[in-house]
Design a protein around this motif. Structure first.
Motif, mmCIF file in Angstrom:
data_model
loop_
_atom_site.group_PDB
_atom_site.id
_atom_site.type_symbol
_atom_site.label_atom_id
_atom_site.label_comp_id
_atom_site.label_asym_id
_atom_site.label_seq_id
_atom_site.Cartn_x
_atom_site.Cartn_y
_atom_site.Cartn_z
ATOM 1 N N VAL A 169 15.097 -27.200 -13.115
ATOM 2 C CA VAL A 169 15.165 -27.480 -14.554
ATOM 3 C C VAL A 169 15.158 -28.990 -14.783
ATOM 4 O O VAL A 169 14.468 -29.491 -15.677
ATOM 5 C CB VAL A 169 16.421 -26.836 -15.177
ATOM 6 C CG1 VAL A 169 16.573 -27.249 -16.635
ATOM 7 C CG2 VAL A 169 16.332 -25.314 -15.080
ATOM 8 N N GLY A 170 15.917 -29.724 -13.952
ATOM 9 C CA GLY A 170 15.900 -31.179 -14.070
ATOM 10 C C GLY A 170 14.529 -31.766 -13.804
ATOM 11 O O GLY A 170 14.063 -32.664 -14.521
ATOM 12 N N VAL A 181 10.946 -27.170 -23.420
ATOM 13 C CA VAL A 181 10.185 -25.970 -23.068
ATOM 14 C C VAL A 181 9.728 -26.042 -21.617
ATOM 15 O O VAL A 181 9.858 -25.078 -20.850
ATOM 16 C CB VAL A 181 8.976 -25.798 -24.013
ATOM 17 C CG1 VAL A 181 8.042 -24.702 -23.499
ATOM 18 C CG2 VAL A 181 9.446 -25.449 -25.415
ATOM 19 N N LEU A 182 9.195 -27.211 -21.207
ATOM 20 C CA LEU A 182 8.717 -27.362 -19.833
ATOM 21 C C LEU A 182 9.854 -27.274 -18.823
ATOM 22 O O LEU A 182 9.656 -26.800 -17.702
ATOM 23 C CB LEU A 182 7.984 -28.702 -19.683
ATOM 24 C CG LEU A 182 6.619 -28.777 -20.382
ATOM 25 C CD1 LEU A 182 6.033 -30.171 -20.251
ATOM 26 C CD2 LEU A 182 5.660 -27.751 -19.787
ATOM 27 N N ALA A 183 11.056 -27.706 -19.215
ATOM 28 C CA ALA A 183 12.204 -27.575 -18.322
ATOM 29 C C ALA A 183 12.466 -26.106 -17.999
ATOM 30 O O ALA A 183 12.746 -25.749 -16.844
ATOM 31 C CB ALA A 183 13.443 -28.201 -18.961
ATOM 32 N N GLY A 184 12.353 -25.236 -19.007
ATOM 33 C CA GLY A 184 12.527 -23.816 -18.772
ATOM 34 C C GLY A 184 11.373 -23.206 -18.003
ATOM 35 O O GLY A 184 11.569 -22.365 -17.116
ATOM 36 N N VAL A 185 10.159 -23.647 -18.313
ATOM 37 C CA VAL A 185 8.969 -23.103 -17.647
ATOM 38 C C VAL A 185 8.993 -23.426 -16.152
ATOM 39 O O VAL A 185 8.746 -22.566 -15.308
ATOM 40 C CB VAL A 185 7.689 -23.668 -18.302
ATOM 41 C CG1 VAL A 185 6.456 -23.317 -17.470
ATOM 42 C CG2 VAL A 185 7.532 -23.114 -19.711
ATOM 43 N N PHE A 209 21.457 -17.807 -16.796
ATOM 44 C CA PHE A 209 21.075 -19.073 -17.425
ATOM 45 C C PHE A 209 19.962 -18.863 -18.451
ATOM 46 O O PHE A 209 19.963 -19.473 -19.524
ATOM 47 C CB PHE A 209 20.610 -20.063 -16.355
ATOM 48 C CG PHE A 209 20.041 -21.341 -16.903
ATOM 49 C CD1 PHE A 209 20.870 -22.363 -17.328
ATOM 50 C CD2 PHE A 209 18.664 -21.525 -17.007
ATOM 51 C CE1 PHE A 209 20.345 -23.552 -17.835
ATOM 52 C CE2 PHE A 209 18.135 -22.696 -17.511
ATOM 53 C CZ PHE A 209 18.984 -23.712 -17.929
ATOM 54 N N LEU A 210 19.021 -17.964 -18.107
ATOM 55 C CA LEU A 210 17.897 -17.661 -18.990
ATOM 56 C C LEU A 210 18.380 -17.205 -20.366
ATOM 57 O O LEU A 210 17.913 -17.691 -21.402
ATOM 58 C CB LEU A 210 17.032 -16.587 -18.329
ATOM 59 C CG LEU A 210 15.773 -16.038 -18.999
ATOM 60 C CD1 LEU A 210 14.854 -15.466 -17.934
ATOM 61 C CD2 LEU A 210 16.082 -14.956 -20.014
ATOM 62 N N PHE A 230 9.127 -15.276 -18.005
ATOM 63 C CA PHE A 230 9.936 -16.170 -18.824
ATOM 64 C C PHE A 230 9.093 -17.332 -19.350
ATOM 65 O O PHE A 230 9.238 -17.755 -20.500
ATOM 66 C CB PHE A 230 11.124 -16.693 -18.008
ATOM 67 C CG PHE A 230 12.006 -17.641 -18.771
ATOM 68 C CD1 PHE A 230 12.540 -17.285 -20.004
ATOM 69 C CD2 PHE A 230 12.316 -18.886 -18.257
ATOM 70 C CE1 PHE A 230 13.371 -18.152 -20.705
ATOM 71 C CE2 PHE A 230 13.141 -19.760 -18.946
ATOM 72 C CZ PHE A 230 13.667 -19.398 -20.174
ATOM 73 N N ALA A 231 8.181 -17.833 -18.521
ATOM 74 C CA ALA A 231 7.299 -18.909 -18.954
ATOM 75 C C ALA A 231 6.407 -18.457 -20.109
ATOM 76 O O ALA A 231 6.157 -19.228 -21.050
ATOM 77 C CB ALA A 231 6.434 -19.384 -17.785
ATOM 78 N N LEU A 232 5.949 -17.213 -20.055
ATOM 79 C CA LEU A 232 5.090 -16.711 -21.129
ATOM 80 C C LEU A 232 5.876 -16.523 -22.426
ATOM 81 O O LEU A 232 5.350 -16.737 -23.521
ATOM 82 C CB LEU A 232 4.452 -15.389 -20.700
ATOM 83 C CG LEU A 232 3.528 -15.479 -19.476
ATOM 84 C CD1 LEU A 232 2.941 -14.117 -19.158
ATOM 85 C CD2 LEU A 232 2.420 -16.485 -19.705
ATOM 86 N N ILE A 233 7.157 -16.127 -22.307
ATOM 87 C CA ILE A 233 8.004 -16.031 -23.495
ATOM 88 C C ILE A 233 8.145 -17.405 -24.143
ATOM 89 O O ILE A 233 8.028 -17.558 -25.360
ATOM 90 C CB ILE A 233 9.384 -15.456 -23.119
ATOM 91 C CG1 ILE A 233 9.258 -13.989 -22.709
ATOM 92 C CG2 ILE A 233 10.373 -15.595 -24.276
ATOM 93 C CD1 ILE A 233 10.530 -13.416 -22.106
#
Length: 392
Positions: free
Chosen positions: A92-93, A111-115, A152-153, A329-332
């Motif tokens: 994530v970092g 958003v990119l941190a989650g992706v 975490f998600l 998750f990335a698609l969400i």
């Protein structure tokens, strides 16, 4: 639906002859026969398979829960939390730093941190099953990391929603996060203390009634989970965790396997339908850079996990490659970003990034002995990378 099954089967059977894993072939079948690729369009609207794809994801995670024993969580919970926390901190970092490096703005960076930070539970599960690694010593921390990621998600989605919608209410974000966390705690308590009661409720000698019972519970709890702000697949995972410890757990594992395989294929096929190859050339360099960042962070996370558990180089390579895939998750997050009107480059970037890793991860995992040779200790004497048994 019949065409989707047949297309996935034909490509997967052809790929199996040359040693390719099934996941990227199922995705490729959906891409080739979807609305964004010239030629035969089997499914014009990806939403036509949305419910079946959701069922596939639910069954994949339900099976993962069946394989994840509560005793593992009780005896190794602290180590799992450390391994999962390190994995999230690195990925994530790294994703957040990568987002700022692209200069797309703070919402885009979040958003990119989650992706970049969250693995695909569906692909990880399928890889472990396909490669026969469910009994490997490093599989327990892999599943532990997935559990930590999934918790975490739920919290991350709840916190990110007001940021993307432009809301400035911290209280609303905390309320959503608290509701999701509270629901997870309730499910965890049922899994911990309600196994005996569940065993009596679901026990039956009739396979038909058992299938209907566990399928109904898994899908129902998955739907309720979404209402509480928890991903449906996480609810299904928790049901698997509950039922896996009952007297019917072994029978349920055998009965759910063909359902898992069939609808899991539809999940990956539907995933391929959403990919538009024409959008990918414009973001090819950021995608390749993001893949490199993820690969490096996964190796560091694998080394850290191996340090905690006392594993060797091959286990490090297995952890790093198995957790490499990114997916649902990335698609969400891509859909949320599009709805919030963020940078238009985000959607094709996420699609390209997920596609590359969805193809690369199963291939890398099936050949993990190669990178293991280059890890610390990989060229030392003996078999490279054999995991060191965990000390009591």
């Amino acid at each position: 639906m019949g065409g989707a099954f047949l297309a996935a089967a034909v490509l997967a059977r052809a790929g199996a002859r040359i040693g390719l894993p099934t996941i990227p072939l199922f995705i490729l079948a959906g891409t080739l026969l979807g609305p964004h690729t010239p030629g035969i369009v089997l499914v014009a609207d990806p939403h036509d398979l949305e419910m079946l794809a959701a069922l596939g994801l639910v069954l994949l995670l339900f099976y993962l829960g069946l394989e994840f024993h509560l005793d593992d969580l009780r005896t190794g919970g602290r180590k799992m939390m450390i391994a999962g926390g390190v994995y999230l901190a690195l990925n994530v970092g790294g994703g957040l730093g990568f987002g700022y490096a692209l200069g797309w703005g703070t919402p885009e960076a979040l958003v990119l941190a989650g992706v970049l930070g969250i693995s695909s539970s569906a692909i990880v599960t399928k890889v472990l099953v396909d490669l026969g690694r469910l009994g490997n010593p490093e599989t327990r921390p892999i599943l532990g990391i997935i559990v930590v990621e999934d918790v975490f998600l739920a919290l991350y989605l709840a916190a990110l929603q007001p940021v993307l919608s432009g809301a400035d209410s911290v209280g609303a974000a905390l309320l959503d996060g608290g509701k999701a966390f509270g629901f997870l705690v309730v499910l965890a308590l049922v899994a911990r203390f309600g196994t005996r009661a569940l065993s009596r409720l679901i026990r039956t000698e009739n396979d038909e009634l058992l299938v209907i019972s566990f399928l109904g519970v898994a899908v129902f709890v998955a739907g309720v989970s979404e209402w509480f702000g928890v991903a449906d697949a996480i609810g299904a995972f928790m049901v698997g965790l509950m039922l896996g410890g009952t007297s019917s757990g072994e029978r349920i594992r055998g009965l759910v396997s063909p359902l898992r395989d069939a609808f899991g294929a539809i999940f990956f096929f539907a995933f391929g339908l959403s990919i538009d190859p024409g959008d990918l050339p414009s973001v090819v360099w950021p995608v390749l850079a993001a893949v490199a960042v993820t690969a490096v962070m996964n190796v560091f996370a694998g080394l850290a996990t191996a340090k905690v558990y006392g594993f060797g180089p091959l286990a490090v390579a297995n952890i790093a490659t198995t957790l490499l895939a990114r997916g649902e998750f990335a698609l969400i997050l891509a859909a949320m970003a599009a709805g919030a009107g963020l940078d238009e480059r985000l959607s094709p970037f996420i699609a390209g990034y997920v596609l590359v890793l969805a193809v690369l991860a199963p291939l890398a995992a099936s050949r993990s002995s190669w990178p293991a040779r280059w890890l610390p200790g990989g060229k030392s004497g003996g078999r490279p990378g054999r995991a060191v048994p965990e000390s009591p």
